[in-house]
Design a protein around this motif. Sequence first.
Motif, short mmCIF file in Angstrom:
data_model
loop_
_atom_site.label_atom_id
_atom_site.label_comp_id
_atom_site.label_asym_id
_atom_site.label_seq_id
_atom_site.Cartn_x
_atom_site.Cartn_y
_atom_site.Cartn_z
N SER A 144 0.84 -1.20 0.00
CA SER A 144 0.00 0.00 0.00
C SER A 144 0.88 1.25 0.00
O SER A 144 2.11 1.17 0.02
CB SER A 144 -0.90 0.01 1.23
N SER A 145 0.26 2.41 0.02
CA SER A 145 1.01 3.66 0.11
C SER A 145 1.40 3.97 1.56
O SER A 145 2.10 4.92 1.81
CB SER A 145 0.19 4.81 -0.47
N TRP A 146 0.93 3.16 2.48
CA TRP A 146 1.23 3.37 3.90
C TRP A 146 2.62 2.85 4.23
O TRP A 146 3.04 1.80 3.75
CB TRP A 146 0.19 2.69 4.78
N THR A 147 3.32 3.62 5.07
CA THR A 147 4.65 3.25 5.55
C THR A 147 4.68 3.45 7.06
O THR A 147 3.79 4.08 7.63
CB THR A 147 5.73 4.15 4.92
N LEU A 148 5.71 2.92 7.68
CA LEU A 148 5.86 3.16 9.13
C LEU A 148 6.08 4.65 9.40
O LEU A 148 5.63 5.17 10.42
CB LEU A 148 7.03 2.34 9.68
N ARG A 149 6.75 5.32 8.48
CA ARG A 149 6.97 6.78 8.64
C ARG A 149 5.61 7.51 8.66
O ARG A 149 5.42 8.43 9.45
CB ARG A 149 7.85 7.30 7.49
N ARG A 150 4.70 7.09 7.82
CA ARG A 150 3.37 7.72 7.78
C ARG A 150 2.60 7.45 9.08
O ARG A 150 1.92 8.33 9.60
CB ARG A 150 2.58 7.18 6.59
N VAL A 151 2.73 6.24 9.62
CA VAL A 151 2.08 5.91 10.89
C VAL A 151 2.68 6.77 12.00
O VAL A 151 1.96 7.34 12.82
CB VAL A 151 2.21 4.41 11.21
N LEU A 152 4.01 6.89 12.01
CA LEU A 152 4.66 7.74 13.02
C LEU A 152 4.24 9.19 12.89
O LEU A 152 4.06 9.89 13.88
CB LEU A 152 6.18 7.61 12.90
N ALA A 153 4.07 9.67 11.66
CA ALA A 153 3.61 11.04 11.43
C ALA A 153 2.22 11.26 12.02
O ALA A 153 1.94 12.32 12.59
CB ALA A 153 3.62 11.37 9.95
N MET A 154 1.36 10.24 11.91
CA MET A 154 0.02 10.34 12.52
C MET A 154 0.12 10.46 14.04
O MET A 154 -0.59 11.24 14.66
CB MET A 154 -0.83 9.11 12.18
N ILE A 155 1.00 9.66 14.61
CA ILE A 155 1.18 9.69 16.06
C ILE A 155 1.69 11.06 16.49
O ILE A 155 1.19 11.65 17.45
CB ILE A 155 2.16 8.58 16.51
N GLU A 156 2.68 11.57 15.76
CA GLU A 156 3.23 12.90 16.07
C GLU A 156 2.17 13.99 15.93
O GLU A 156 2.07 14.87 16.77
CB GLU A 156 4.41 13.20 15.14
N LYS A 157 1.37 13.90 14.87
CA LYS A 157 0.34 14.91 14.63
C LYS A 157 -0.69 14.93 15.75
O LYS A 157 -1.14 15.99 16.18
CB LYS A 157 -0.35 14.63 13.29
N ARG A 158 -1.05 13.76 16.23
CA ARG A 158 -2.04 13.69 17.31
C ARG A 158 -1.42 13.89 18.68
O ARG A 158 -2.12 13.92 19.68
CB ARG A 158 -2.77 12.35 17.26
N GLN A 159 -0.11 13.98 18.72
CA GLN A 159 0.63 14.17 19.96
C GLN A 159 0.19 13.15 21.02
O GLN A 159 -0.09 13.49 22.17
CB GLN A 159 0.45 15.60 20.47
N SER A 160 0.15 11.91 20.59
CA SER A 160 -0.28 10.83 21.47
C SER A 160 0.91 10.19 22.17
O SER A 160 1.68 9.44 21.57
CB SER A 160 -1.04 9.76 20.67
N GLU A 161 1.08 10.50 23.45
CA GLU A 161 2.15 9.90 24.23
C GLU A 161 1.94 8.40 24.39
O GLU A 161 2.90 7.63 24.41
CB GLU A 161 2.25 10.56 25.60
#
Length: 154
Positions: A134-151
């Motif tokens: 898919s177009s999804w990568t671990l970097r994209r998942v990490l970017a989502m986490i960073e964007k939501r600021q989810s500790e």
Amino acid sequence: ACSNLFEVHHMHQGAEIIFGIFNKDTVRAISPTLKKSKRQNLRDLVLDVIEELVLSHPESFSRIDAHALFEVTGPEAFHRLIPHLRLNTRALPADDIEVLFYHLAEEAKSIFDVMRVAITLLPVDNLQSPLGGSSWTLRRVLAMIEKRQSEHAL
């Protein structure tokens, strides 16, 4: 009916159709007046029977066509069925993985479910490698986490 579709050493073609009961749109189209509690009771009943069959005949259920099941149930129900049916998300084509990630990230807004699916698609070579084609990568998942600021997600 379930035992006739999923025999010990054979699974009949199209057997995935029995999982249509888990697709909300399908159930509403068939029976628009069925109350939510009755729909849920029906789903629970079918799931209980299927879970017993999975435990009794894991070899038969290992032959489920993941793509056909995804098409019948839709991404929401498919995701819920993964642990019950011991489904392998790696068996999905890239387009289905894309839809599943979209559903989890944009519709369900569940970062933890996005992470669970991403983990099932490991290993990959690096953070930029596609997950399941898919177009999804671990970097994209990490970017989502960073964007939501989810500790918690970190």
